[in-house]
Design a protein around this motif. Structure first.
Motif, PDB file in Angstrom:
ATOM      1  N   ARG A 156      38.407  64.276  23.762  1.00  0.00           N
ATOM      2  CA  ARG A 156      38.213  64.173  25.213  1.00  0.00           C
ATOM      3  C   ARG A 156      36.890  63.539  25.615  1.00  0.00           C
ATOM      4  O   ARG A 156      36.728  63.103  26.750  1.00  0.00           O
ATOM      5  CB  ARG A 156      38.299  65.566  25.841  1.00  0.00           C
ATOM      6  CG  ARG A 156      39.641  66.220  25.639  1.00  0.00           C
ATOM      7  CD  ARG A 156      39.603  67.596  26.225  1.00  0.00           C
ATOM      8  NE  ARG A 156      40.876  68.282  26.059  1.00  0.00           N
ATOM      9  CZ  ARG A 156      41.258  69.270  26.821  1.00  0.00           C
ATOM     10  NH1 ARG A 156      40.483  69.702  27.799  1.00  0.00           N
ATOM     11  NH2 ARG A 156      42.405  69.847  26.620  1.00  0.00           N
ATOM     12  N   ILE A 157      35.924  63.587  24.731  1.00  0.00           N
ATOM     13  CA  ILE A 157      34.606  63.022  25.031  1.00  0.00           C
ATOM     14  C   ILE A 157      34.170  62.230  23.806  1.00  0.00           C
ATOM     15  O   ILE A 157      34.382  62.657  22.677  1.00  0.00           O
ATOM     16  CB  ILE A 157      33.601  64.149  25.389  1.00  0.00           C
ATOM     17  CG1 ILE A 157      32.310  63.592  25.952  1.00  0.00           C
ATOM     18  CG2 ILE A 157      33.356  65.069  24.235  1.00  0.00           C
ATOM     19  CD1 ILE A 157      31.384  64.668  26.524  1.00  0.00           C
ATOM     20  N   SER A 158      33.591  61.070  24.031  1.00  0.00           N
ATOM     21  CA  SER A 158      33.254  60.194  22.912  1.00  0.00           C
ATOM     22  C   SER A 158      31.756  59.905  22.852  1.00  0.00           C
ATOM     23  O   SER A 158      31.158  59.516  23.858  1.00  0.00           O
ATOM     24  CB  SER A 158      34.000  58.868  23.056  1.00  0.00           C
ATOM     25  OG  SER A 158      33.515  57.932  22.111  1.00  0.00           O
ATOM     26  N   PRO A 159      31.168  60.036  21.689  1.00  0.00           N
ATOM     27  CA  PRO A 159      29.757  59.674  21.536  1.00  0.00           C
ATOM     28  C   PRO A 159      29.509  58.190  21.831  1.00  0.00           C
ATOM     29  O   PRO A 159      28.392  57.807  22.139  1.00  0.00           O
ATOM     30  CB  PRO A 159      29.456  59.985  20.062  1.00  0.00           C
ATOM     31  CG  PRO A 159      30.489  60.983  19.659  1.00  0.00           C
ATOM     32  CD  PRO A 159      31.714  60.633  20.470  1.00  0.00           C
ATOM     33  N   LYS A 160      30.544  57.373  21.772  1.00  0.00           N
ATOM     34  CA  LYS A 160      30.385  55.948  22.057  1.00  0.00           C
ATOM     35  C   LYS A 160      30.156  55.686  23.545  1.00  0.00           C
ATOM     36  O   LYS A 160      29.493  54.727  23.913  1.00  0.00           O
ATOM     37  CB  LYS A 160      31.614  55.171  21.589  1.00  0.00           C
ATOM     38  CG  LYS A 160      31.752  55.144  20.083  1.00  0.00           C
ATOM     39  CD  LYS A 160      33.001  54.406  19.667  1.00  0.00           C
ATOM     40  CE  LYS A 160      33.141  54.435  18.159  1.00  0.00           C
ATOM     41  NZ  LYS A 160      34.367  53.810  17.698  1.00  0.00           N
ATOM     42  N   THR A 161      30.714  56.540  24.395  1.00  0.00           N
ATOM     43  CA  THR A 161      30.574  56.335  25.840  1.00  0.00           C
ATOM     44  C   THR A 161      29.666  57.358  26.505  1.00  0.00           C
ATOM     45  O   THR A 161      29.229  57.145  27.631  1.00  0.00           O
ATOM     46  CB  THR A 161      31.958  56.380  26.527  1.00  0.00           C
ATOM     47  OG1 THR A 161      32.590  57.621  26.217  1.00  0.00           O
ATOM     48  CG2 THR A 161      32.828  55.223  26.062  1.00  0.00           C
ATOM     49  N   SER A 162      29.382  58.446  25.846  1.00  0.00           N
ATOM     50  CA  SER A 162      28.484  59.473  26.385  1.00  0.00           C
ATOM     51  C   SER A 162      27.169  59.386  25.623  1.00  0.00           C
ATOM     52  O   SER A 162      27.136  59.579  24.407  1.00  0.00           O
ATOM     53  CB  SER A 162      29.100  60.860  26.209  1.00  0.00           C
ATOM     54  OG  SER A 162      30.297  60.952  26.929  1.00  0.00           O
TER      55      SER A 162
END
Length: 183
Positions: A135-141
């Motif tokens: 649900r959450i990505s280190p690439k975008t967050s």
């Protein structure tokens, strides 16, 4: 999953509560701020980071609470006793909270105050870390924070100290009425 989360989070010193809606959550927060003697004095203030929970809330009523500010700056956070912010997810198997803390206000409210009140949509309890990363990505967050219990550290002699590098008290408030909250 709520009961598993509560068990795991309580085991590391967090306080876990659950309410049906925003009205009950506001009552809980107001009561806690009064209990903690929030006031317009250094070391007694409270800060509340912006988030979806505040949408549709009459802030004028909240502004009447002594010491509460919605303006979260480094200076205000350093003088605040209580910080309120919203978490994106709760991880049941570790009792951890997860938040994309790219916004500085979220980091300040959750890490510089003595008491952190974390608001979490009940629907966002996930079973494990793998579920979070769907649900959450280190690439975008840019800044993903995992928070597990109050801040704690120990020295070489294993003397435990609470609250040295962050809040001494973590109060987690699940709100059933909140849809998905922030991502």
């Amino acid at each position: 999953m709520y009961e598993l989360f509560k068990s795991k989070a309580s085991a590391v010193g967090a306080e876990v509560h659950r309410v049906a809606g925003k009205k009950e959550a506001l009552g809980f927060i107001t009561s806690l701020l009064k209990e903690e003697c929030a006031a317009e004095l250094p070391g007694c203030r409270a800060i509340w980071a912006e988030g979806p929970f505040l949408e549709g809330i009459d802030r004028e009523t909240l502004r009447n609470l002594p010491g509460l500010s919605f303006e979260v700056t480094r200076e205000r956070a350093a003088q605040a006793k209580v910080g309120i912010s919203e978490m994106s997810f709760a991880v049941a198997d570790t009792g951890s909270l997860v938040q994309d803390q790219s916004a500085p206000a979220d980091r300040l409210a959750s890490s510089l105050t003595d008491i952190h009140i974390a608001l979490v949509p009940s629907a966002n309890i996930v079973p494990d870390k793998a579920s979070v990363f769907t649900r959450i990505s280190p690439k975008t967050s840019r800044y993903i924070a995992f928070i597990t219990g109050p801040s704690r550290t120990a020295d070489i002699e294993r003397v435990l100290t609470i609250g040295v590098h962050g809040p001494q008290r973590l109060v987690i408030l699940f709100v059933d009425e909140l849809e998905g909250g922030r991502r």
